[in-house]
Design a protein around this motif. Structure first.
Motif, PDB file in Angstrom:
ATOM      1  N   SER A 233      -7.774   1.907 -13.351  1.00 54.02           N
ATOM      2  CA  SER A 233      -8.900   1.957 -12.412  1.00 54.02           C
ATOM      3  C   SER A 233      -8.691   1.017 -11.230  1.00 54.02           C
ATOM      4  O   SER A 233      -9.044   1.342 -10.094  1.00 54.02           O
ATOM      5  CB  SER A 233     -10.204   1.605 -13.133  1.00 54.02           C
ATOM      6  N   ARG A 234      -8.105  -0.138 -11.480  1.00 48.68           N
ATOM      7  CA  ARG A 234      -7.877  -1.102 -10.398  1.00 48.68           C
ATOM      8  C   ARG A 234      -6.737  -0.670  -9.485  1.00 48.68           C
ATOM      9  O   ARG A 234      -6.765  -0.945  -8.283  1.00 48.68           O
ATOM     10  CB  ARG A 234      -7.642  -2.494 -10.988  1.00 48.68           C
ATOM     11  N   GLY A 235      -5.739  -0.007 -10.067  1.00 49.64           N
ATOM     12  CA  GLY A 235      -4.674   0.532  -9.232  1.00 49.64           C
ATOM     13  C   GLY A 235      -5.199   1.619  -8.302  1.00 49.64           C
ATOM     14  O   GLY A 235      -4.905   1.632  -7.092  1.00 49.64           O
ATOM     15  N   LEU A 236      -6.006   2.519  -8.847  1.00 48.17           N
ATOM     16  CA  LEU A 236      -6.602   3.582  -8.036  1.00 48.17           C
ATOM     17  C   LEU A 236      -7.579   3.014  -7.001  1.00 48.17           C
ATOM     18  O   LEU A 236      -7.649   3.491  -5.869  1.00 48.17           O
ATOM     19  CB  LEU A 236      -7.335   4.579  -8.942  1.00 48.17           C
ATOM     20  N   SER A 237      -8.315   1.988  -7.398  1.00 48.09           N
ATOM     21  CA  SER A 237      -9.263   1.361  -6.481  1.00 48.09           C
ATOM     22  C   SER A 237      -8.537   0.691  -5.318  1.00 48.09           C
ATOM     23  O   SER A 237      -8.971   0.782  -4.165  1.00 48.09           O
ATOM     24  CB  SER A 237     -10.111   0.329  -7.237  1.00 48.09           C
ATOM     25  N   GLY A 238      -7.413   0.025  -5.619  1.00 48.70           N
ATOM     26  CA  GLY A 238      -6.634  -0.624  -4.568  1.00 48.70           C
ATOM     27  C   GLY A 238      -6.086   0.378  -3.566  1.00 48.70           C
ATOM     28  O   GLY A 238      -6.141   0.147  -2.345  1.00 48.70           O
ATOM     29  N   ILE A 239      -5.574   1.499  -4.063  1.00 46.10           N
ATOM     30  CA  ILE A 239      -5.062   2.538  -3.168  1.00 46.10           C
ATOM     31  C   ILE A 239      -6.193   3.139  -2.342  1.00 46.10           C
ATOM     32  O   ILE A 239      -6.039   3.394  -1.141  1.00 46.10           O
ATOM     33  CB  ILE A 239      -4.343   3.636  -3.985  1.00 46.10           C
ATOM     34  N   SER A 240      -7.354   3.359  -2.975  1.00 47.96           N
ATOM     35  CA  SER A 240      -8.500   3.918  -2.266  1.00 47.96           C
ATOM     36  C   SER A 240      -8.916   3.023  -1.103  1.00 47.96           C
ATOM     37  O   SER A 240      -9.205   3.512  -0.003  1.00 47.96           O
ATOM     38  CB  SER A 240      -9.683   4.084  -3.223  1.00 47.96           C
TER      39      SER A 240
ATOM     40  N   GLU B 291      -5.125 -14.861   6.493  1.00 47.47           N
ATOM     41  CA  GLU B 291      -4.687 -13.478   6.293  1.00 47.47           C
ATOM     42  C   GLU B 291      -3.356 -13.363   5.576  1.00 47.47           C
ATOM     43  O   GLU B 291      -3.176 -12.493   4.718  1.00 47.47           O
ATOM     44  CB  GLU B 291      -4.622 -12.760   7.649  1.00 47.47           C
ATOM     45  N   GLU B 292      -2.408 -14.224   5.893  1.00 50.98           N
ATOM     46  CA  GLU B 292      -1.090 -14.097   5.247  1.00 50.98           C
ATOM     47  C   GLU B 292      -1.146 -14.364   3.747  1.00 50.98           C
ATOM     48  O   GLU B 292      -0.262 -13.940   3.005  1.00 50.98           O
ATOM     49  CB  GLU B 292      -0.067 -15.017   5.918  1.00 50.98           C
ATOM     50  N   ASN B 293      -2.203 -15.035   3.302  1.00 52.29           N
ATOM     51  CA  ASN B 293      -2.365 -15.292   1.868  1.00 52.29           C
ATOM     52  C   ASN B 293      -3.052 -14.143   1.139  1.00 52.29           C
ATOM     53  O   ASN B 293      -3.254 -14.205  -0.077  1.00 52.29           O
ATOM     54  CB  ASN B 293      -3.162 -16.576   1.640  1.00 52.29           C
ATOM     55  N   ARG B 294      -3.417 -13.080   1.889  1.00 51.40           N
ATOM     56  CA  ARG B 294      -4.058 -11.923   1.262  1.00 51.40           C
ATOM     57  C   ARG B 294      -3.269 -10.634   1.515  1.00 51.40           C
ATOM     58  O   ARG B 294      -3.764  -9.552   1.291  1.00 51.40           O
ATOM     59  CB  ARG B 294      -5.486 -11.752   1.798  1.00 51.40           C
ATOM     60  N   ARG B 295      -2.029 -10.784   1.953  1.00 50.51           N
ATOM     61  CA  ARG B 295      -1.234  -9.624   2.364  1.00 50.51           C
ATOM     62  C   ARG B 295      -0.956  -8.650   1.221  1.00 50.51           C
ATOM     63  O   ARG B 295      -0.877  -7.448   1.411  1.00 50.51           O
ATOM     64  CB  ARG B 295       0.073 -10.114   2.993  1.00 50.51           C
ATOM     65  N   TYR B 296      -0.792  -9.180   0.014  1.00 50.91           N
ATOM     66  CA  TYR B 296      -0.460  -8.319  -1.139  1.00 50.91           C
ATOM     67  C   TYR B 296      -1.518  -8.412  -2.245  1.00 50.91           C
ATOM     68  O   TYR B 296      -1.258  -7.985  -3.365  1.00 50.91           O
ATOM     69  CB  TYR B 296       0.915  -8.710  -1.701  1.00 50.91           C
ATOM     70  N   SER B 297      -2.679  -8.943  -1.924  1.00 54.49           N
ATOM     71  CA  SER B 297      -3.697  -9.194  -2.952  1.00 54.49           C
ATOM     72  C   SER B 297      -4.136  -7.921  -3.668  1.00 54.49           C
ATOM     73  O   SER B 297      -4.288  -7.902  -4.897  1.00 54.49           O
ATOM     74  CB  SER B 297      -4.913  -9.889  -2.335  1.00 54.49           C
ATOM     75  N   LEU B 298      -4.350  -6.838  -2.924  1.00 59.68           N
ATOM     76  CA  LEU B 298      -4.789  -5.595  -3.556  1.00 59.68           C
ATOM     77  C   LEU B 298      -3.699  -4.996  -4.436  1.00 59.68           C
ATOM     78  O   LEU B 298      -3.993  -4.209  -5.337  1.00 59.68           O
ATOM     79  CB  LEU B 298      -5.232  -4.587  -2.491  1.00 59.68           C
ATOM     80  N   GLY B 299      -2.460  -5.369  -4.195  1.00 57.41           N
ATOM     81  CA  GLY B 299      -1.375  -4.937  -5.069  1.00 57.41           C
ATOM     82  C   GLY B 299      -1.374  -5.671  -6.396  1.00 57.41           C
ATOM     83  O   GLY B 299      -0.888  -5.143  -7.410  1.00 57.41           O
ATOM     84  N   PHE B 300      -1.893  -6.889  -6.390  1.00 57.74           N
ATOM     85  CA  PHE B 300      -2.000  -7.673  -7.624  1.00 57.74           C
ATOM     86  C   PHE B 300      -3.316  -7.434  -8.362  1.00 57.74           C
ATOM     87  O   PHE B 300      -3.491  -7.922  -9.481  1.00 57.74           O
ATOM     88  CB  PHE B 300      -1.866  -9.172  -7.315  1.00 57.74           C
ATOM     89  N   PHE B 301      -4.225  -6.715  -7.731  1.00 59.51           N
ATOM     90  CA  PHE B 301      -5.538  -6.446  -8.309  1.00 59.51           C
ATOM     91  C   PHE B 301      -5.465  -5.893  -9.740  1.00 59.51           C
ATOM     92  O   PHE B 301      -6.226  -6.321 -10.615  1.00 59.51           O
ATOM     93  CB  PHE B 301      -6.300  -5.504  -7.380  1.00 59.51           C
TER      94      PHE B 301
ATOM     95  N   THR C 211       1.845  -2.828  -0.754  1.00 61.81           N
ATOM     96  CA  THR C 211       0.668  -2.912  -1.615  1.00 61.81           C
ATOM     97  C   THR C 211       0.427  -1.606  -2.358  1.00 61.81           C
ATOM     98  O   THR C 211       0.160  -1.605  -3.570  1.00 61.81           O
ATOM     99  CB  THR C 211      -0.580  -3.279  -0.784  1.00 61.81           C
ATOM    100  N   ILE C 212       0.524  -0.489  -1.658  1.00 59.86           N
ATOM    101  CA  ILE C 212       0.346   0.813  -2.312  1.00 59.86           C
ATOM    102  C   ILE C 212       1.434   1.032  -3.357  1.00 59.86           C
ATOM    103  O   ILE C 212       1.163   1.548  -4.451  1.00 59.86           O
ATOM    104  CB  ILE C 212       0.346   1.948  -1.267  1.00 59.86           C
ATOM    105  N   SER C 213       2.669   0.622  -3.055  1.00 59.07           N
ATOM    106  CA  SER C 213       3.770   0.754  -4.024  1.00 59.07           C
ATOM    107  C   SER C 213       3.490  -0.065  -5.279  1.00 59.07           C
ATOM    108  O   SER C 213       3.755   0.390  -6.403  1.00 59.07           O
ATOM    109  CB  SER C 213       5.092   0.312  -3.393  1.00 59.07           C
ATOM    110  N   MET C 214       2.936  -1.251  -5.112  1.00 61.74           N
ATOM    111  CA  MET C 214       2.586  -2.091  -6.254  1.00 61.74           C
ATOM    112  C   MET C 214       1.511  -1.428  -7.099  1.00 61.74           C
ATOM    113  O   MET C 214       1.604  -1.388  -8.332  1.00 61.74           O
ATOM    114  CB  MET C 214       2.119  -3.467  -5.766  1.00 61.74           C
ATOM    115  N   ASP C 215       0.494  -0.889  -6.437  1.00 62.34           N
ATOM    116  CA  ASP C 215      -0.589  -0.221  -7.175  1.00 62.34           C
ATOM    117  C   ASP C 215      -0.081   1.022  -7.899  1.00 62.34           C
ATOM    118  O   ASP C 215      -0.476   1.291  -9.040  1.00 62.34           O
ATOM    119  CB  ASP C 215      -1.722   0.159  -6.213  1.00 62.34           C
TER     120      ASP C 215
END
Length: 252
Positions: free
Chosen positions: A145-152, A24-34, A177-181
């Motif tokens: 699209s990926r930023g919006l998808s990550g926030i969604s 889990e700790e290796n996926r903490r910010y993954s959606l922010g990098f999406f 993560t939301i801030s990154m997106d």
């Protein structure tokens, strides 16, 4: 941070990355990098447009390549989501049955028909993208699209308590993560508007309309978001951005 970056690319692309332990700790910010996968797609699209112009290749060669590039980069994971949601919605079954269809590895006839039509429309629209600058602006739609998808995925209600999407949502540091997106959304939207003010504004607006539409359908038909729904949204969002850009350019 690096492990989250690697996890995002390993899950949502076919770009070679260092192997990362699945914890889990290796996926903490993954959606922010999406959205960075969208950056790669945008760069390759722009380079492909430049190469086609330099070699004097016909627009059909560019448009076919432009359709194939996102699929090759991502391995078709979002196309799979588009097909699964299409089959589930076309079944007109109960919500529980629709969620079962999302998990079915088989593809139905409705999905085949819709994805063929999707690629045909996308290919036709890409024939109207004539310059590297236009291609770069449209390519920013892959980031948006990926930023919006990550926030969604993080902010909207989930239809399931488990699944591939939840393996990234549950351990995520939501605020960061939301801030990154949001950062990627603002940057991609700003570039589109700076390069083509009218087309850019309306293309960004169409992405937001797609977001609102997909949220409504996701809540009504599935009770929330899943990984497949996010993939379905991403495909619709990118087509909306491309279609809006081309139509506005033609009539402006």
């Amino acid at each position: 941070m690096l492990n989250s970056l690697f996890s995002a690319f390993l899950m949502y692309s076919r770009i070679p990355m260092p192997k990362t332990e699945w914890k889990e700790e290796n996926r903490r910010y993954s959606l922010g990098f999406f959205p960075l996968i969208g950056v790669v797609i945008c760069g390759i699209l722009a380079f492909w447009r430049w190469l086609c112009l330099k070699k004097g290749l016909e627009d059909i060669f560019f448009s076919v390549g432009a359709v194939c590039i996102p699929v090759l980069v991502t391995g078709g994971i979002h196309v799979d989501g588009f097909c699964d949601v299409t089959d589930a919605r076309s079944s007109f079954a109960s919500r529980e049955k629709r969620l079962e269809i999302l998990s079915d590895p088989h593809i139905g006839s409705f999905a085949v028909i819709r994805i063929i039509l999707y690629f045909l429309v996308q290919m036709a629209l890409f024939t109207k993208i004539g310059t590297v600058r236009e291609c770069f602006a449209v390519g920013c739609g892959a980031i948006l699209s990926r930023g919006l998808s990550g926030i969604s995925a993080i902010a909207f209600k989930s239809a399931k308590s488990s699944g591939s999407l939840q393996s990234f949502v549950k351990p995520s540091h939501k605020k960061v993560t939301i801030s990154m997106d949001v950062f990627f959304i603002v940057i991609s939207a700003a570039i589109m508007i700076f390069l083509f003010p009218i087309c850019g504004v309306l293309a960004v607006a169409s992405a937001l309309v797609a977001l609102i539409y997909c949220r409504k359908i996701a809540y009504r038909d599935f009770g929330g978001y899943t990984g497949d729904v996010c993939g379905w949204f991403l495909q619709l969002c990118e087509l909306a951005v491309l279609g809006t850009f081309v139509i506005v350019k033609m009539f402006s």
